[in-house]
Design a protein around this motif. Structure first.
Motif, PDB file in Angstrom:
ATOM      1  N   GLN A 120      -1.103   6.593   0.520  1.00 39.80           N
ATOM      2  CA  GLN A 120      -0.614   5.243   0.807  1.00 39.80           C
ATOM      3  C   GLN A 120      -1.304   4.233  -0.111  1.00 39.80           C
ATOM      4  OE1 GLN A 120       0.783   4.037   4.906  1.00 39.80           O
ATOM      5  NE2 GLN A 120      -1.090   5.114   5.392  1.00 39.80           N
TER       6      GLN A 120
ATOM      7  N   LYS B 112       5.169   3.454  13.834  1.00 38.39           N
ATOM      8  CA  LYS B 112       4.889   3.446  12.396  1.00 38.39           C
ATOM      9  C   LYS B 112       4.312   4.789  11.938  1.00 38.39           C
ATOM     10  CE  LYS B 112       4.202  -1.558  11.849  1.00 38.39           C
ATOM     11  NZ  LYS B 112       5.146  -1.775  10.736  1.00 38.39           N
TER      12      LYS B 112
ATOM     13  N   LYS C   8       5.419  -6.085   1.426  1.00 38.29           N
ATOM     14  CA  LYS C   8       4.962  -6.223   2.813  1.00 38.29           C
ATOM     15  C   LYS C   8       3.721  -7.110   2.905  1.00 38.29           C
ATOM     16  CE  LYS C   8       6.756  -1.945   4.856  1.00 38.29           C
ATOM     17  NZ  LYS C   8       6.387  -0.651   5.479  1.00 38.29           N
TER      18      LYS C   8
ATOM     19  N   LEU D  27       5.708   7.187   8.933  1.00 38.28           N
ATOM     20  CA  LEU D  27       4.828   7.649   7.858  1.00 38.28           C
ATOM     21  C   LEU D  27       4.785   9.170   7.803  1.00 38.28           C
ATOM     22  CD1 LEU D  27       2.752   7.024   5.639  1.00 38.28           C
ATOM     23  CD2 LEU D  27       0.997   6.964   7.425  1.00 38.28           C
TER      24      LEU D  27
ATOM     25  N   SER E 171       1.990   1.114   2.195  1.00 39.33           N
ATOM     26  CA  SER E 171       3.171   1.969   2.074  1.00 39.33           C
ATOM     27  C   SER E 171       2.869   3.061   1.060  1.00 39.33           C
ATOM     28  CB  SER E 171       4.393   1.170   1.621  1.00 39.33           C
ATOM     29  OG  SER E 171       5.499   2.016   1.345  1.00 39.33           O
ATOM     30  N   THR E 172       3.654   4.144   1.099  1.00 43.03           N
ATOM     31  CA  THR E 172       3.547   5.170   0.069  1.00 43.03           C
ATOM     32  C   THR E 172       4.208   4.708  -1.226  1.00 43.03           C
ATOM     33  OG1 THR E 172       5.537   6.218   0.982  1.00 43.03           O
ATOM     34  CG2 THR E 172       3.401   7.095   1.692  1.00 43.03           C
ATOM     35  N   ASP E 173       4.922   3.591  -1.175  1.00 39.56           N
ATOM     36  CA  ASP E 173       5.566   2.986  -2.349  1.00 39.56           C
ATOM     37  C   ASP E 173       4.793   1.715  -2.701  1.00 39.56           C
ATOM     38  OD1 ASP E 173       7.298   1.102  -3.813  1.00 39.56           O
ATOM     39  OD2 ASP E 173       8.889   2.576  -3.492  1.00 39.56           O
TER      40      ASP E 173
ATOM     41  N   GLU F 188       6.818  -1.530  -2.290  1.00 42.05           N
ATOM     42  CA  GLU F 188       7.016  -1.876  -0.875  1.00 42.05           C
ATOM     43  C   GLU F 188       5.730  -2.414  -0.265  1.00 42.05           C
ATOM     44  OE1 GLU F 188       9.099   0.012   3.102  1.00 42.05           O
ATOM     45  OE2 GLU F 188       8.040   1.364   1.737  1.00 42.05           O
ATOM     46  N   ALA F 189       4.582  -1.806  -0.586  1.00 43.08           N
ATOM     47  CA  ALA F 189       3.305  -2.311  -0.083  1.00 43.08           C
ATOM     48  C   ALA F 189       3.081  -3.741  -0.546  1.00 43.08           C
ATOM     49  CB  ALA F 189       2.164  -1.415  -0.569  1.00 43.08           C
TER      50      ALA F 189
END
Length: 513
Positions: free
Chosen positions: A471, A370, A501, A374, A492-494, A497-498
């Motif tokens: 993040q 991971k 997840k 990243l 996540s950096t998005d 998406e975070a």
């Protein structure tokens, strides 16, 4: 005999035992429930912290609690493992069955002694309460030599009756007596006076350890605990980050660092490895999804920050001008090296060790994989980024569902739609859903895939670090099919998406449980 007076004082110090109840009282805090694997991880960290006694749970509460206590009793060897029990034989049996494999085991029995509790909750007379204490402490003693008795709501109990109750417990075999402030009502002076009265009027009390368990309803849990120490208490019951029912419990890190920093005043010591405090705090925040305030003493983000110019100048000249302890003393690491896409595994593992993490090979492999993903998105990987990666890697076993890809269409003039594709083993599932926002649309699509009634109770989003490539950390609290609340976490950096997840992480926890 002694090289100096300081060494002589240290040799003569009392040692205060630290009784951590994060896994029992702390977990009772709304939204702070943990699954079995998380409890085991916390117990291992408490052992690394060198906590004297770990209250691993309330074994009689449920089969899941009993299994967690038993699992912790099997793996922890350097701390006493304790289970709570009411003054009821079946509770005591359940506690013993859960802890009897522990290297050092304790049964913790309790019964209320205040007039309001005896009349309205217990519906027992004072004499019946004394008889129950005597019988059940003696019953517990048949199972285990290490017995703690707590007089629930002791701080609203009649003092002379409390003396009677404790005398009954001592005669029945109790080795520790707990004088809790169950509702957080006391002031430090009042609590210290209560301890002194009990010590002077309770026969046999000199042969047992006295303990305090303070709640924070009026913000005085730590102050009351320290007042108890000055009055003769030798055990503090507390939790990491002060989590617990209502306003929480006395904070372990605040109690410990007060005793350590002001050893000149209190004249006592404790066995805690203070350099593990920051890691323990971060772990509890990660698992429960409950952050601490930036101004939280010891481990808050601002605890060692100096913004005012006069403060900055003083600290640069001499840290002692405005810092009474160092960040390193509580385990806040220095930024020794910079990690990025070209960093190798050796540098990565070294930094994790400096941060206090000791991962097994399987989890280390997952975190490193991971990390490389990243590193393609961020130029510089900071410590908080590493901690975030560790927090989202499964403790053990494989995730039931994993995110494969997602497509979001959203705007202020269209209905948001989400296409979500997830993997479950070798199978792939894809669903689409629409809603009034992109996150909610994504969650509705996931609900179709898992075919469960998932209710979102709480959602939060924050930045883990600074900068445009920071993040995002999403925390969700969900209830599935009317069961217990589960906390999910995604990074996540998005931000979308975070969020996705985090939702999938919560669902995976539900199936692990």
């Amino acid at each position: 005999m002694y090289e100096n007076q300081k060494e002589r004082t240290r040799t003569m110090e009392r040692t205060i035992k630290i009784f951590d109840t994060t896994l029992r009282d702390g977990e009772q805090s709304p939204g702070c429930s943990m699954n079995l694997n998380e409890k085991i991880e916390v117990a291992r960290e408490l052992e690394a912290l060198r906590v004297d006694i770990i209250e691993a749970g309330f074994a009689a509460a449920s089969p899941g609690d009993a299994a967690a206590v038993a699992a912790i009793a099997d793996i922890v060897h350097d701390s006493t493992i304790c289970s709570l029990a009411r003054c009821v034989e079946k509770d005591i049996d359940a506690a013993y069955n859960a802890i009897h494999h522990a290297k050092d085991a304790r049964i913790h029995v309790f019964l209320a002694t205040s007039p309001v509790h005896m009349e309205y909750k217990l519906k027992m007379t004072p004499d019946e309460v004394i008889a129950s204490i005597a019988h059940n402490v003696a019953y517990a003693k048949k199972h285990c030599s290490n017995i703690e008795f707590s007089a629930e709501d002791a701080c609203r109990s009649d003092l002379d009756f409390l003396c009677r109750a404790f005398e009954a417990a001592i005669k029945a075999g109790a080795t520790t007596l707990n004088i809790p402030d169950t509702v957080g009502y006391m002031t430090p002076d009042e609590y210290a006076a209560r301890i002194r009265y009990l010590r002077e009027h309770t026969q046999g009390i000199e042969n047992v350890v006295l303990s305090c368990h303070m709640h924070n309803d009026l913000g005085m849990a730590v102050a009351n605990s320290l007042a108890g120490v000055q009055a003769g208490v030798d055990q503090i019951e507390c939790t990491i980050n002060g989590i617990g029912e209502r306003a929480g419990n006395a904070s372990l890190e605040e109690c410990v660092m007060a005793l350590d920093t002001r050893r000149d005043h209190y004249g006592v010591a404790c066995n805690i490895e203070t350099t593990q405090i920051y890691r323990a705090s971060r772990m509890i925040q990660t698992i429960t999804g409950v952050p601490v305030a930036p101004t939280k003493p010891i481990i808050g983000a601002n605890a060692f920050a100096h913004e005012a110019g006069i403060h900055q100048h003083g600290v640069m000249a001499n840290k002692e001008t405005y810092e009474i302890m160092t960040p390193e003393s509580v385990g806040i690491p220095k930024n020794a090296i910079v990690l990025g896409k070209h960093s190798g595994r050796h540098a990565f593992e070294d930094r994790l060790r400096e941060l206090g993490y000791s991962l097994d090979q399987a989890k280390l492999d997952k975190v490193f994989a991971k990390f490389k993903v990243l590193a393609d998105k961020k130029k510089v990987i900071k410590d908080r980024d590493l901690e975030a990666l560790i927090g989202v890697v499964p403790v053990s076993g494989e995730e039931r569902y994993t995110l494969d890809r997602f497509v979001i269409n959203s705007g202020n003039s269209i209905t948001a739609t989400a296409v979500i594709r997830v993997k479950k083993g070798d199978e792939t599932f894809e669903r689409v859903a629409a809603s009034d926002g992109p996150v909610n649309a994504a969650y509705r699509a996931i609900n179709k895939i898992v075919d469960k009634d998932v209710v979102l109770e709480d959602y939060s989003l924050k930045s883990m670090t600074d900068g445009e490539d920071a993040q995002a950390e999403a925390i969700v609290k969900i209830v599935i099919d009317g069961g217990e609340m589960v906390t999910g976490r995604g990074v996540s950096t998005d931000v979308i998406e975070a969020s996705i997840k985090a939702y999938i992480n919560g669902i995976n926890k539900y199936f692990i449980d």
